[in-house]
Enzyme design. Structure first.
Site, short mmCIF file in Angstrom:
data_model
loop_
_atom_site.label_atom_id
_atom_site.label_comp_id
_atom_site.label_asym_id
_atom_site.label_seq_id
_atom_site.Cartn_x
_atom_site.Cartn_y
_atom_site.Cartn_z
N ARG A 1 -10.58 -11.45 1.49
CA ARG A 1 -11.47 -12.48 0.93
C ARG A 1 -10.79 -13.85 0.91
O ARG A 1 -11.45 -14.88 0.98
CB ARG A 1 -11.92 -12.04 -0.46
N LYS B 1 0.83 -1.20 0.00
CA LYS B 1 0.00 0.00 0.00
C LYS B 1 0.87 1.26 0.00
O LYS B 1 2.04 1.21 0.40
CB LYS B 1 -0.88 0.02 1.27
#
Length: 502
Positions: A354, A280
């Protein structure tokens, strides 16, 4: 903080402070009118002089009002009577508590619960006054060497209800409000803890502490060795780059017959999300300690549930993990075999939540659940779509979606349903595996839920994306919000048949 309810006229109250409302423009509420009458027009004279208009959140503290037994009277601006809604009511309570805390009033009798809030009864007004009070007084100062302490903090609030018939309603409202606020505090405490302290092992310790505190709770912890045996290769891949072991905490709450199918809550517990190899940007990366907001929310809900002792069976799963770059970290291009046997091509290691949740959602099939709700700070796309006000709700089961939306309206912890149509599933296609972990920029929240839906065919399921609602960003107000504990607690209360609307 101590809360209680009673029914009585304001002139008979002997307290450090009486709290009453004033509507705009300079119109006394019925209770304020009573005080004005016994004080020979003292309050109305002040209003005529222009000391208080009655605008929402305006405050005027009076000392030694003639013929009033209490030391102080706090006049609270409530805006226009017909426009007083739930949001404004909570804002008024927050400002009132802040003012009381600054005045040195260690106790107060509050008549704001007698205000007319559109469509809401005494139970709702008392419960939300309790929740809002405790939420507004929350501080996270465990790690500060010098703590800011109020010299004479507010310690006791008595909420007045219009009739003696409503005392039981008020007492129930306090009990539920205190329990939900305790769950929110637990959620905030865990979520605000820095990632060098709050690791998957720390989450597991909090889960075990619940079992030590409540007879209705048992907890077991699944570490990496057992995950390997279970075939949870997707979950394990995400944690491979970290020195902190992945741990899944399974909290069992038994409030009724063990043969009753449980409701299962699954929380994403990324105690820090660097993005992995798909790292990130550094700006705001400190807030990635909140990527375990789903697990924190499930943990807090389990605490609220145990405090209320609801007649229901619930299992809470905290899917603890840390996503870091490293020599053993998983890569874009890897193909992972999930616990379900389905294979996933990794296109981006920052779409990791996920990959953890899919194995947890397969694992909970073993409980033969009545329904499953997963809670996750899953997508930035949800923040773009709904901002910080509403949690994203997606579900393959309409009745469950409607029950959650109803609970969100009752609790004031709002959710908004997004579609989960088959057309979106095509965005997950992969030439190398059964599907990929990324659906592209368009409809990112929906395609993330589409991914999860492929692991939930054996039960009724809903997904809550709390990326926008789990915490506030930036500045001195940065911190966890405690959501979606109110919504989930209300949902479970409804499932347990607890009467909250009268």
């Amino acid at each position: 903080m101590e809360f209680s309810v009673k029914s009585g006229s304001p002139e008979k109250q002997r307290s450090a402070c009486i709290v009453v409302g004033v509507y705009e423009p300079r119109r006394l509420s019925p209770v304020a009118e009573q005080l004005d009458k016994i004080s020979d027009g003292y309050i109305s004279n002040l209003l005529r002089r222009g000391d208080l208009e009655g605008k929402p959140g305006q405050m005027l503290l009076l000392h030694h009002v003639p013929n009033v037994l209490s030391e102080r009277v706090l006049l609270v601006g409530c805006g226009k009577e017909r426009e007083l809604d739930e949001r404004q009511y909570r804002q008024i309570i927050t400002k009132t508590i802040s003012t009381l805390n600054d005045t040195g009033s260690m106790e107060a009798v509050c008549f704001l619960t007698e205000l007319h809030v559109k469509g809401r009864d005494t139970y709702w007004k008392v419960r939300h006054a309790v929740e809002t009070t405790l939420d507004s007084l929350y501080t996270f100062d465990q790690l500060k060497s010098k703590k800011d302490e109020t010299r004479r903090p507010l310690r006791k609030i008595v909420f007045n209800v219009p009739t003696r018939r409503e005392l039981t309603l008020g007492e129930n409202a306090i009990e539920h409000g205190v329990a939900i606020a305790a769950g929110m505090k637990a959620t905030k405490d865990v979520a605000n803890m820095p990632p060098n302290i709050c690791t998957p092992a720390y989450l597991a310790e909090q889960a075990k502490d619940l079992a030590m505190t409540y007879d209705t709770v048992t907890t077991n912890i699944i570490g990496e060795k057992e995950m390997q045996e279970l075939g949870m290769h997707s979950y394990l891949a995400v944690g491979r780059g970290s020195r902190n072991e992945s741990m899944m905490s399974v909290i069992h709450y038994q409030g009724t017959d063990e043969k009753t199918a449980p409701i299962v809550l699954v929380g994403k517990g990324l105690t820090f999300d660097s993005g992995g190899i798909s790292i990130k940007p550094s700006d705001g990366m400190d807030e990635m300690k909140y990527d375990m907001g789903g697990a924190a929310g499930v943990y807090g809900t389990m605490k609220a549930l145990a405090e209320m002792n609801l007649k229901i069976n619930v299992i809470g799963v905290l899917a603890g993990c840390e996503n870091m770059p490293g020599g053993d970290a998983y890569r874009p291009g890897d193909v992972l075999t999930t616990m379900s046997g389905q294979t996933v091509e990794v296109l981006n290691t920052d779409a990791e939540g996920r990959l953890v949740l899919c194995d947890a959602l397969t694992y909970v099939e073993a409980f033969d659940p009545e329904l499953v709700i997963d809670v996750a700070t899953l997508t930035g796309a949800c923040v773009v779509a709904l901002g910080k006000h509403a949690t994203g709700l997606l579900s393959s089961h309409n009745p469950l979606a409607h029950e959650l939306l109803n609970a969100s309206e009752q609790s004031g912890d709002r959710a908004w349903r997004l579609p989960l149509w088959d057309e979106y599933q095509d965005q997950l296609e992969s030439p190398f595996a059964d599907f990929s972990n990324l659906g592209g920029r368009a409809a990112g929240t929906i395609t993330a839920a589409c991914f999860l839906s492929r692991f939930t065919k054996k039960y009724n399921w809903a997904h809550l994306d709390i990326a926008g609602t789990a915490w506030r960003s930036g500045g001195k107000d940065k911190g966890a919000t405690g959501r979606p504990v109110p919504m989930l607690s209300q949902f479970l209360m409804n499932k347990a048949g607890v009467e909250t609307e009268h």
